[in-house]
Design a protein around this motif. Structure first.
Motif, mmCIF file in Angstrom:
data_model
loop_
_atom_site.group_PDB
_atom_site.id
_atom_site.type_symbol
_atom_site.label_atom_id
_atom_site.label_comp_id
_atom_site.label_asym_id
_atom_site.label_seq_id
_atom_site.Cartn_x
_atom_site.Cartn_y
_atom_site.Cartn_z
ATOM 1 N N SER A 126 0.733 -1.224 0.056
ATOM 2 C CA SER A 126 -0.029 0.124 0.005
ATOM 3 C C SER A 126 0.903 1.215 0.028
ATOM 4 O O SER A 126 1.932 1.265 0.254
ATOM 5 C CB SER A 126 -0.914 -0.118 1.219
ATOM 6 N N GLY A 127 0.295 2.372 -0.355
ATOM 7 C CA GLY A 127 1.159 3.677 -0.091
ATOM 8 C C GLY A 127 2.184 3.821 -1.589
ATOM 9 O O GLY A 127 2.043 3.154 -2.576
ATOM 10 N N ASN A 128 3.222 4.075 -1.054
ATOM 11 C CA ASN A 128 4.621 4.047 -1.928
ATOM 12 C C ASN A 128 5.257 2.710 -1.623
ATOM 13 O O ASN A 128 6.595 2.785 -2.018
ATOM 14 C CB ASN A 128 5.242 5.137 -1.681
ATOM 15 N N SER A 129 4.757 1.400 -1.414
ATOM 16 C CA SER A 129 5.551 0.291 -1.360
ATOM 17 C C SER A 129 5.880 0.030 -2.683
ATOM 18 O O SER A 129 5.352 0.078 -3.632
ATOM 19 C CB SER A 129 4.660 -0.718 -0.673
ATOM 20 N N ARG A 130 6.879 -0.892 -2.562
ATOM 21 C CA ARG A 130 7.385 -1.606 -3.788
ATOM 22 C C ARG A 130 7.618 -3.191 -3.354
ATOM 23 O O ARG A 130 8.071 -3.492 -2.323
ATOM 24 C CB ARG A 130 8.837 -1.094 -4.279
ATOM 25 N N LYS A 142 18.731 -0.051 -8.794
ATOM 26 C CA LYS A 142 18.003 1.081 -8.745
ATOM 27 C C LYS A 142 17.713 2.022 -9.920
ATOM 28 O O LYS A 142 19.007 2.190 -10.617
ATOM 29 C CB LYS A 142 18.587 1.872 -7.403
#
Length: 143
Positions: A126-130, A142
């Protein structure tokens, strides 16, 4: 590098726990004992004893079967993954040894017949999770 070490630790932990209830148990016990003797000889006997306790848990869980067995094995994989990750962070020179251990203990594909075992991965974010998931090797850069 931390993600790569965690991934390798995860594969190694799954291999070790999976091998606890097989005819290859002695190989698992020997390989892990040798690994710990190289980096923490004072702890090697304790680790081998703890592997024996973990094996008893796996065998008991498999005897009962079902979801409880799967949960017990997943918990043991998590426990051994954390231990192996800490070992690799403290001793990154052991990466080739851990990879060798995985290669040595992983059952040959021939044992699975014409169909390789399936891997089921589940993630919630959720949110800005990866979330990055892999059933085998993975390289993360990256970008």
């Amino acid at each position: 590098m931390e993600l790569e070490l965690a991934a390798l630790a995860g594969v190694a932990a799954s291999t070790v726990v999976g091998g606890m209830a097989t005819a290859g148990w002695e190989s698992v016990q020997r390989a892990m004992g040798e690994l710990w003797r190289r980096v923490h000889p004072e702890r090697a006997d304790t680790v081998v004893a703890e592997l024996g306790e973990a094996r008893a848990e796996v065998l008991a869980a498999r005897e009962h079967g079902g979801e409880a067995a799967e949960t017990a094995e997943q918990q043991l994989v998590g426990e051994w993954q954390a231990r192996l990750r800490r070992l690799l962070v403290a001793h990154p020179e052991m990466v080739p040894e851990i990879q060798r251990l995985v290669d040595e203990l992983r059952p040959p594909a021939a044992e699975f017949g014409s169909r390789a075992p399936s891997v089921t991965l589940t993630a919630n974010a959720s949110g800005n999770s990866r979330v990055t998931m892999s059933g085998r090797d993975i390289n993360i850069t990256k970008g």
